[in-house]
Design a protein around this motif. Structure first.
Motif, PDB file in Angstrom:
ATOM      1  N   ARG A  78       0.879  -1.381  -0.098  1.00  0.00           N
ATOM      2  CA  ARG A  78       0.060   0.132   0.122  1.00  0.00           C
ATOM      3  C   ARG A  78       0.747   1.454   0.092  1.00  0.00           C
ATOM      4  O   ARG A  78       1.574   1.504   0.916  1.00  0.00           O
ATOM      5  CB  ARG A  78      -0.789   0.026   1.300  1.00  0.00           C
ATOM      6  N   ASP A  79       0.514   2.175  -0.803  1.00  0.00           N
ATOM      7  CA  ASP A  79       1.594   3.372  -0.952  1.00  0.00           C
ATOM      8  C   ASP A  79       0.891   4.452  -0.042  1.00  0.00           C
ATOM      9  O   ASP A  79      -0.333   4.802  -0.341  1.00  0.00           O
ATOM     10  CB  ASP A  79       1.474   3.920  -2.588  1.00  0.00           C
ATOM     11  N   ARG A  80       1.732   4.917   0.882  1.00  0.00           N
ATOM     12  CA  ARG A  80       1.335   5.781   1.878  1.00  0.00           C
ATOM     13  C   ARG A  80       2.274   7.152   1.613  1.00  0.00           C
ATOM     14  O   ARG A  80       2.336   8.094   2.636  1.00  0.00           O
ATOM     15  CB  ARG A  80       1.544   5.431   3.219  1.00  0.00           C
ATOM     16  N   GLY A  81       2.944   7.056   0.415  1.00  0.00           N
ATOM     17  CA  GLY A  81       3.670   8.535   0.073  1.00  0.00           C
ATOM     18  C   GLY A  81       5.289   8.332   0.659  1.00  0.00           C
ATOM     19  O   GLY A  81       5.737   9.360   0.352  1.00  0.00           O
ATOM     20  N   ARG A  82       5.479   7.531   1.459  1.00  0.00           N
ATOM     21  CA  ARG A  82       7.035   7.329   1.737  1.00  0.00           C
ATOM     22  C   ARG A  82       7.752   6.896   0.602  1.00  0.00           C
ATOM     23  O   ARG A  82       7.499   5.766   0.044  1.00  0.00           O
ATOM     24  CB  ARG A  82       7.005   6.472   3.020  1.00  0.00           C
ATOM     25  N   ARG A  83       9.050   7.582   0.550  1.00  0.00           N
ATOM     26  CA  ARG A  83       9.887   7.035  -0.488  1.00  0.00           C
ATOM     27  C   ARG A  83      11.260   6.516   0.239  1.00  0.00           C
ATOM     28  O   ARG A  83      11.371   7.211   1.397  1.00  0.00           O
ATOM     29  CB  ARG A  83      10.120   8.211  -1.519  1.00  0.00           C
ATOM     30  N   ASP A  84      11.892   5.605  -0.508  1.00  0.00           N
ATOM     31  CA  ASP A  84      13.097   5.210  -0.147  1.00  0.00           C
ATOM     32  C   ASP A  84      14.070   5.358  -0.969  1.00  0.00           C
ATOM     33  O   ASP A  84      13.956   4.822  -2.152  1.00  0.00           O
ATOM     34  CB  ASP A  84      12.732   3.562   0.060  1.00  0.00           C
ATOM     35  N   THR A  85      15.058   6.479  -0.694  1.00  0.00           N
ATOM     36  CA  THR A  85      15.878   6.808  -1.703  1.00  0.00           C
ATOM     37  C   THR A  85      17.343   6.294  -1.534  1.00  0.00           C
ATOM     38  O   THR A  85      18.048   6.738  -2.372  1.00  0.00           O
ATOM     39  CB  THR A  85      15.986   8.438  -1.692  1.00  0.00           C
ATOM     40  N   VAL A  86      17.758   5.532  -0.465  1.00  0.00           N
ATOM     41  CA  VAL A  86      19.000   5.159  -0.224  1.00  0.00           C
ATOM     42  C   VAL A  86      19.263   3.757  -0.790  1.00  0.00           C
ATOM     43  O   VAL A  86      18.450   2.685  -0.647  1.00  0.00           O
ATOM     44  CB  VAL A  86      19.305   5.124   1.371  1.00  0.00           C
ATOM     45  N   ALA A  87      20.435   3.692  -1.656  1.00  0.00           N
ATOM     46  CA  ALA A  87      20.376   2.332  -2.487  1.00  0.00           C
ATOM     47  C   ALA A  87      20.987   1.302  -1.581  1.00  0.00           C
ATOM     48  O   ALA A  87      21.732   1.825  -0.526  1.00  0.00           O
ATOM     49  CB  ALA A  87      21.413   2.554  -3.581  1.00  0.00           C
ATOM     50  N   LEU A  88      20.851   0.106  -1.483  1.00  0.00           N
ATOM     51  CA  LEU A  88      21.613  -1.036  -0.781  1.00  0.00           C
ATOM     52  C   LEU A  88      23.160  -0.991  -1.205  1.00  0.00           C
ATOM     53  O   LEU A  88      23.716  -0.894  -2.375  1.00  0.00           O
ATOM     54  CB  LEU A  88      21.082  -2.254  -1.318  1.00  0.00           C
ATOM     55  N   PRO A  89      23.942  -0.900  -0.133  1.00  0.00           N
ATOM     56  CA  PRO A  89      25.289  -0.541  -0.415  1.00  0.00           C
ATOM     57  C   PRO A  89      26.064  -1.790  -1.111  1.00  0.00           C
ATOM     58  O   PRO A  89      25.555  -2.939  -0.820  1.00  0.00           O
ATOM     59  CB  PRO A  89      26.027  -0.538   0.818  1.00  0.00           C
ATOM     60  N   ALA A  90      26.940  -1.460  -2.028  1.00  0.00           N
ATOM     61  CA  ALA A  90      27.560  -3.001  -2.525  1.00  0.00           C
ATOM     62  C   ALA A  90      28.616  -3.366  -1.728  1.00  0.00           C
ATOM     63  O   ALA A  90      28.856  -4.862  -1.732  1.00  0.00           O
ATOM     64  CB  ALA A  90      28.422  -2.381  -3.823  1.00  0.00           C
ATOM     65  N   ARG A  91      29.066  -2.792  -0.654  1.00  0.00           N
ATOM     66  CA  ARG A  91      29.930  -3.292   0.255  1.00  0.00           C
ATOM     67  C   ARG A  91      29.320  -3.218   1.926  1.00  0.00           C
ATOM     68  O   ARG A  91      28.849  -2.113   2.031  1.00  0.00           O
ATOM     69  CB  ARG A  91      31.361  -2.886   0.666  1.00  0.00           C
ATOM     70  N   LEU A  92      28.974  -4.034   2.701  1.00  0.00           N
ATOM     71  CA  LEU A  92      28.723  -4.134   3.910  1.00  0.00           C
ATOM     72  C   LEU A  92      29.561  -4.071   4.966  1.00  0.00           C
ATOM     73  O   LEU A  92      29.814  -3.197   5.754  1.00  0.00           O
ATOM     74  CB  LEU A  92      27.720  -5.176   4.111  1.00  0.00           C
ATOM     75  N   ARG A  93      30.403  -4.865   5.378  1.00  0.00           N
ATOM     76  CA  ARG A  93      31.390  -5.078   6.431  1.00  0.00           C
ATOM     77  C   ARG A  93      32.523  -5.953   5.992  1.00  0.00           C
ATOM     78  O   ARG A  93      32.347  -6.967   5.650  1.00  0.00           O
ATOM     79  CB  ARG A  93      30.780  -5.530   7.856  1.00  0.00           C
ATOM     80  N   ASP A  94      33.630  -5.494   6.274  1.00  0.00           N
ATOM     81  CA  ASP A  94      34.824  -6.396   6.162  1.00  0.00           C
ATOM     82  C   ASP A  94      34.841  -7.688   6.819  1.00  0.00           C
ATOM     83  O   ASP A  94      34.739  -7.696   8.307  1.00  0.00           O
ATOM     84  CB  ASP A  94      36.266  -5.567   6.414  1.00  0.00           C
ATOM     85  N   VAL A  95      34.994  -8.762   6.284  1.00  0.00           N
ATOM     86  CA  VAL A  95      34.971 -10.075   7.151  1.00  0.00           C
ATOM     87  C   VAL A  95      36.075 -10.692   6.951  1.00  0.00           C
ATOM     88  O   VAL A  95      36.397 -11.433   5.574  1.00  0.00           O
ATOM     89  CB  VAL A  95      33.828 -11.088   6.630  1.00  0.00           C
ATOM     90  N   GLU A  96      37.095 -10.605   7.552  1.00  0.00           N
ATOM     91  CA  GLU A  96      38.337 -11.069   7.532  1.00  0.00           C
ATOM     92  C   GLU A  96      38.348 -12.612   8.008  1.00  0.00           C
ATOM     93  O   GLU A  96      37.985 -13.077   8.707  1.00  0.00           O
ATOM     94  CB  GLU A  96      39.456 -10.418   8.747  1.00  0.00           C
ATOM     95  N   ARG A  97      38.861 -13.407   6.923  1.00  0.00           N
ATOM     96  CA  ARG A  97      39.002 -14.947   7.089  1.00  0.00           C
ATOM     97  C   ARG A  97      40.061 -15.239   8.024  1.00  0.00           C
ATOM     98  O   ARG A  97      41.199 -14.580   7.945  1.00  0.00           O
ATOM     99  CB  ARG A  97      39.139 -15.550   5.610  1.00  0.00           C
ATOM    100  N   ILE A  98      39.752 -16.122   8.805  1.00  0.00           N
ATOM    101  CA  ILE A  98      40.759 -16.535   9.597  1.00  0.00           C
ATOM    102  C   ILE A  98      41.620 -17.772   8.960  1.00  0.00           C
ATOM    103  O   ILE A  98      41.186 -18.552   8.228  1.00  0.00           O
ATOM    104  CB  ILE A  98      40.127 -17.523  10.997  1.00  0.00           C
ATOM    105  N   ALA A  99      43.016 -17.653   9.079  1.00  0.00           N
ATOM    106  CA  ALA A  99      43.845 -18.361   8.428  1.00  0.00           C
ATOM    107  C   ALA A  99      43.940 -19.926   8.991  1.00  0.00           C
ATOM    108  O   ALA A  99      44.025 -19.691  10.161  1.00  0.00           O
ATOM    109  CB  ALA A  99      45.202 -17.906   8.270  1.00  0.00           C
ATOM    110  N   PRO A 100      43.842 -20.811   8.413  1.00  0.00           N
ATOM    111  CA  PRO A 100      43.809 -22.275   8.748  1.00  0.00           C
ATOM    112  C   PRO A 100      44.965 -22.592   9.399  1.00  0.00           C
ATOM    113  O   PRO A 100      45.205 -23.221  10.443  1.00  0.00           O
ATOM    114  CB  PRO A 100      43.405 -22.927   7.539  1.00  0.00           C
ATOM    115  N   ALA A 101      45.995 -22.046   8.920  1.00  0.00           N
ATOM    116  CA  ALA A 101      47.531 -22.141   9.409  1.00  0.00           C
ATOM    117  C   ALA A 101      47.481 -21.503  10.761  1.00  0.00           C
ATOM    118  O   ALA A 101      48.414 -22.088  11.604  1.00  0.00           O
ATOM    119  CB  ALA A 101      48.445 -21.518   8.561  1.00  0.00           C
ATOM    120  N   SER A 102      46.808 -20.709  11.399  1.00  0.00           N
ATOM    121  CA  SER A 102      46.837 -20.047  12.789  1.00  0.00           C
ATOM    122  C   SER A 102      46.208 -21.030  13.701  1.00  0.00           C
ATOM    123  O   SER A 102      46.330 -20.772  14.905  1.00  0.00           O
ATOM    124  CB  SER A 102      46.106 -18.804  12.624  1.00  0.00           C
TER     125      SER A 102
END
Length: 547
Positions: free
Chosen positions: A376-400
């Motif tokens: 249902r359209d109530r006149g609110r608009r959503d103008t911010v695009a979904l970011p292409a990057r969210l958060r850096d996820v550093e992988r844990i090295a198996p050698a550690s």
């Protein structure tokens, strides 16, 4: 414990999905089972329900609005010895019995709930801002669901009604983690503190009492716990009334409104190895609807079912944009036409209803619609695009990793291949602790699934990353306890490349995860989150040793 056994179980589950448990029981095909009595080799079979059950397909669809759990407010502020000189917000979460309508056309259902609601109120926290929760047991003295006193921890010497709360996914100290044996009876309470020293994530809280967790959660003791932080807030993700927890679970409902929990045909040993209902509830309602606007929404999908896994899709065929998994944001949005969730897993997805004014969109479990969105359209608009990057996820090295633990997921079967008891590492809950990581070290846990079932494995305290899944030769393992791989390692898909606290361990595969064991030293647990398995020995303690 072979692929033939797995196929049989999958066939039975498909039968249940298609016809309902009552029909499956009537035709004598459902092979759930209970612990064997002394001197027997055959398992009791699933008992036919002793009350007429609701067939959900006969109910009107989408006549009830979707309940949105209230956000809990602090009852006041209190001191805590872990934070000298500070006064922390304190929430009072009272567990009590009540009745609620699960559908417009059903009688009110007796339930148990935190704050007298099902699901319980949502707890909201901010990173590094500790809070207190007083968990208060104000429940009746008698359980209304069938307790199996043969199960370890549920002996007749213990009170029928016992609770202890666990915030699933919280980095909480051992004394506030909800250790299964630290339950308390009606008339008692426990004060837990949560440091919230972790990334923004969709967590959830639920009961964790030894031997009856499956019953207490089925009765309604669950709710959402959301951690927020500045990194997530800076991304312009949908917020406010466009940020919604959707807690999914399934139940069997008698025609008089009572919950029905399946039992075996042996009244002295009622445990069943799985519990799947034919009524899928979203935020405690059967077939609800939600009015939305033609803009983006963040849906926090939480699988709070005892056993069922969900394969979710939208009726329009448009993909979800998954932005987070169990322990917070992914590195980037992942388009997914379907989202599969095993018990206790979470997925935060963004759905864009732009351009759909006047249309209806359904959230479906496989082919069954379980929630309807009305645009249902109530006149609110959503103008911010979904970011292409969210958060850096550093992988844990198996050698550690300082250690690679090989841990089996197994079961004890009767002569017909029906499970009597589930096991981790071939050990009972009460056996001496064998998993003892040292604080701040990295370990790899290789989960060797010897059974015919998928097991969602949950580690308390820590977040981890999925390294790989790799098929192995079960016969070689049974002959010599040797891991003989039969195919290449399969890397995790994009939606599993973030931080997890529950992982799907497939039959016939070794699932390898890696974790840094941060947190306060003490005694915690790891277990299968199929609740019937967890309650019957598929849970083990681990000890986090000081650095």
């Amino acid at each position: 414990m072979t692929r033939v056994n797995f196929s049989r179980r999958q066939f039975l589950r498909g039968l249940l999905d298609a016809t309902g448990v009552a029909v499956a029981a009537d035709v004598g095909l459902l092979a759930w089972s209970a612990p064997a009595m002394p001197g027997t080799m055959a398992m009791p079979r699933l008992a036919a329900p002793n009350v007429p059950l609701v067939n959900p397909v006969t109910l009107a669809r989408f006549v009830d609005p979707l309940p949105i759990p209230a956000v809990m407010k602090p009852a006041g502020r209190r001191a805590h010895p872990a934070y000298p000189g500070q006064s922390l917000p304190c929430y009072r979460m009272e567990m009590r019995a009540f009745r609620a309508s699960l559908h417009r056309d059903l009688p009110p259902t007796p339930l148990w709930g935190y704050g007298g609601s099902f699901p319980g109120p949502t707890l909201e926290a901010r990173r590094d801002e500790p809070l207190l929760v007083e968990w208060v047991n104000a429940l009746p003295g008698q359980h209304f669901l069938p307790i199996d006193h043969n199960i370890h921890g549920a002996e007749r010497s213990k009170p029928d009604v016992r609770t202890v709360a666990h915030v699933h996914g919280a980095r909480a100290p051992a004394a506030s983690d909800g250790y299964p044996e630290e339950w308390f009876a009606p008339g008692h309470s426990a004060l837990f503190h949560y440091p919230n020293a972790q990334d923004a994530a969709t967590l959830w809280y639920h009961d964790h009492a030894m031997g009856i967790t499956r019953l207490n959660i089925y009765a309604g003791l669950l709710g959402a716990y959301l951690v927020r932080d500045d990194v997530e807030a800076s991304l312009g993700l949908p917020s406010g009334d466009c940020d919604l927890p959707l807690i999914l679970c399934d139940r069997l409902i008698a025609q008089d409104g009572q919950l029905y929990y399946p039992v075996s045909d042996d009244p002295q040993a009622p445990w069943v190895s799985e519990c799947q209902g034919n009524a899928i509830l979203c935020n405690g309602k059967l077939y609800p609807f939600l009015e939305v606007e033609p803009r983006r929404y963040r849906l926090r999908l939480i699988n709070a079912a005892n056993t069922r896994h969900y394969m979710l899709a939208l009726s329009t065929g448009q993909p979800f944009q998954q932005i987070a998994s169990d322990q917070g944001l992914l590195g980037a949005p992942v388009p997914r036409p379907r989202v599969e969730l095993y018990p206790a897993e979470r997925a935060d997805v963004v759905v864009d209803f732009a351009g759909m004014d006047g249309k209806r969109v359904q959230l479906r479990q496989q082919s069954e619609a379980i929630l309807e969105f009305r645009v249902r359209d109530r006149g609110r608009r959503d103008t911010v695009a979904l970011p292409a990057r969210l958060r850096d996820v550093e992988r844990i090295a198996p050698a550690s990793a300082v250690r690679d633990r090989v841990l089996t997921l197994g079961e004890q079967d009767d002569a017909g291949g029906n499970p009597m008891m589930m096991m981790l590492g071939g050990r009972h809950w009460s056996a001496p602790i064998t998993e003892d990581p040292r604080q701040n070290t990295v370990e790899i846990w290789s989960l060797v699934n010897l059974t015919g079932d998928v097991h969602p494995i949950h580690l308390h305290l820590v977040r981890f990353q999925v390294l790989e899944r790799r098929p192995f030769d079960l016969f070689a393992w049974n002959a010599s306890k040797t891991l003989k791989y039969t195919g290449p390692a399969l890397p995790p898909p994009a939606h599993e490349m973030g931080w997890k606290d529950t992982v799907r361990a497939d039959p016939g595969f070794v699932t390898r995860i890696i974790a840094r064991f941060e947190g306060e030293p003490g005694r915690y647990v790891w277990h299968c989150h199929m609740l019937e398995h967890e309650d019957n020995e598929m849970m083990r303690p681990f000890q986090l040793l000081p650095a």
